[in-house]
Design an enzyme around this catalytic site. Structure first.
Site, PDB file in Angstrom:
ATOM      1  CB  SER A 199       3.607   1.951   6.366  1.00  0.00           C
ATOM      2  OG  SER A 199       4.095   1.054   5.391  1.00  0.00           O
TER       3      SER A 199
ATOM      4  CG  HIS B  58       7.101  -2.576   1.894  1.00  0.00           C
ATOM      5  ND1 HIS B  58       7.004  -1.429   2.651  1.00  0.00           N
ATOM      6  CD2 HIS B  58       5.909  -3.201   2.009  1.00  0.00           C
ATOM      7  CE1 HIS B  58       5.806  -1.360   3.200  1.00  0.00           C
ATOM      8  NE2 HIS B  58       5.120  -2.420   2.829  1.00  0.00           N
TER       9      HIS B  58
ATOM     10  CG  MET C 101      -1.919  -1.191   1.123  1.00  0.00           C
ATOM     11  SD  MET C 101      -3.427  -0.936   2.057  1.00  0.00           S
ATOM     12  CE  MET C 101      -2.768  -0.842   3.692  1.00  0.00           C
TER      13      MET C 101
HETATM   14  O1  PAF Z   1      -0.082  -5.548   3.719  1.00  0.00           O
HETATM   15  C1  PAF Z   1      -0.501  -4.675   2.940  1.00  0.00           C
HETATM   16  O2  PAF Z   1       0.163  -3.700   2.639  1.00  0.00           O
HETATM   17  C2  PAF Z   1      -1.897  -4.830   2.368  1.00  0.00           C
HETATM   18  O3  PAF Z   1      -2.773  -5.411   3.270  1.00  0.00           O
HETATM   19  C3  PAF Z   1      -1.943  -5.560   1.015  1.00  0.00           C
HETATM   20  C4  PAF Z   1      -1.525  -7.028   1.148  1.00  0.00           C
HETATM   21  C5  PAF Z   1      -1.036  -4.863   0.012  1.00  0.00           C
HETATM   22  C6  PAF Z   1      -3.375  -5.550   0.454  1.00  0.00           C
HETATM   23  O4  PAF Z   1      -3.829  -4.235   0.277  1.00  0.00           O
END
Ligand code: PAF
Length: 282
Positions: free
Chosen positions: A189, A37, A30
């Site tokens: 985040s 990430h 997101m």
């Molecule tokens: O973990 C996240 O950032 C969100 O829940 C995902 C898996 C991208 C789904 O919107």
């Protein structure tokens, strides 16, 4: 890195790659990217896959809409981070590309106990939204492998189940280790929203998890749980849950058990910031 905003364009691009026998590794996000990430993108590259990342702030998974409004957005620096990680493809779609005609056109899947316990109990509807968007994204990207961070442990189990529900059992789900700050705080985040004083105590959650792990076999879980709740409270947290569960099913356990794989999970609020973390016990 090629950036796509339109679903038809990324689908055409990835179809060609698939025809050339290129395997696709996918990291859904997101945005507000951090090293956690990036480690997923790096893992997909190290596995030799074409690395595809998506940034989509999914409105349907926010049970608390004020949380959606406050969610940090940093698309430009996210793109820089992905470029330096060597990400190959970024999907950056607007809402009407993900949900053409509205979100009601896209199914919400049922996960039973998995979506009602722990995070699901605290955030009703949250996993329905996660399942809805991830199903849509998997249908767009059609990856060979999806990379997920263990920090969102319950979400990992939900997505594992989801791939069966949507008829994509062949997707390999790779769950990668949680990346931590020096004091043990799990990268997230949401950490950006912590004040200096909240940040200074945020490592307590991980210290509690480590103590739950260390006391397995010597102390009853109800005693350890109470100790953790007291420590968290003394540092200004309001614990939502300090739980021990079967790591496969998330059935809650009253005490340590030698018979099942176990995971300990904590959710705690500090002011308006809600933090979650977990640790495996065996
Ligand atoms: O973990 C996240 O950032 C969100 O829940 C995902 C898996 C991208 C789904 O919107």
């Amino acid at each position: 890195m090629v950036i796509f905003k339109k679903v038809v364009d990324i689908q055409a691009f990835l179809s060609k790659k698939r025809a050339e026998n290129v395997a696709i590794g996918y990291v859904p996000t997101m945005g507000a990217l951090h090293d956690g990430h990036i480690s997923l993108v790096q893992k997909s590259k190290a596995d030799g896959l074409l690395s595809v990342c998506s940034i989509f702030l999914n409105p349907t998974q926010f049970d608390d809409k004020s949380d959606l409004v406050k969610y940090p957005v940093s698309t430009e620096s996210d793109i820089e981070l992905l470029l330096s990680a060597g990400c190959d493809v970024l999907l950056l779609p607007p809402v009407d590309e993900v949900y053409p005609g509205g979100e009601a056109n896209f199914p919400v899947y049922q996960f039973g106990h998995l979506e009602n316990v722990l995070e699901g109990a605290s955030r009703p509807g949250h996993f329905g939204g996660v399942g809805q968007v991830v199903a849509r994204l998997l249908n767009i990207v059609r990856p060979d492998t999806i990379y997920l961070g263990r920090k969102d442990y319950q979400q990992c189990l939900i997505i594992r189940r989801l791939k069966e529900l949507i008829g994509m059992p062949e997707i390999d789900v790779v769950i990668c280790p949680t990346l931590r700050e020096e004091d043990g705080l799990a990268m997230s985040s949401r950490n950006r929203r912590l004040s200096e004083s909240q940040r200074s105590v945020a490592g307590t959650i991980y210290q509690c998890l480590v103590s739950i792990q260390a006391k397995c076999g010597t102390t009853g879980f109800s005693i350890v749980k109470k100790e953790c709740e007291d420590i968290l409270n003394s540092k200004g947290f309001t614990p939502e849950y300090v739980a021990l569960a079967n790591a496969d099913s998330l059935e809650l356990l009253d005490d340590y058990s030698a018979d099942v794989p176990m995971v300990a999970l904590i959710a705690a609020n500090n002011g308006k910031i809600r933090l979650i973390d977990n640790i495996m016990l065996q």
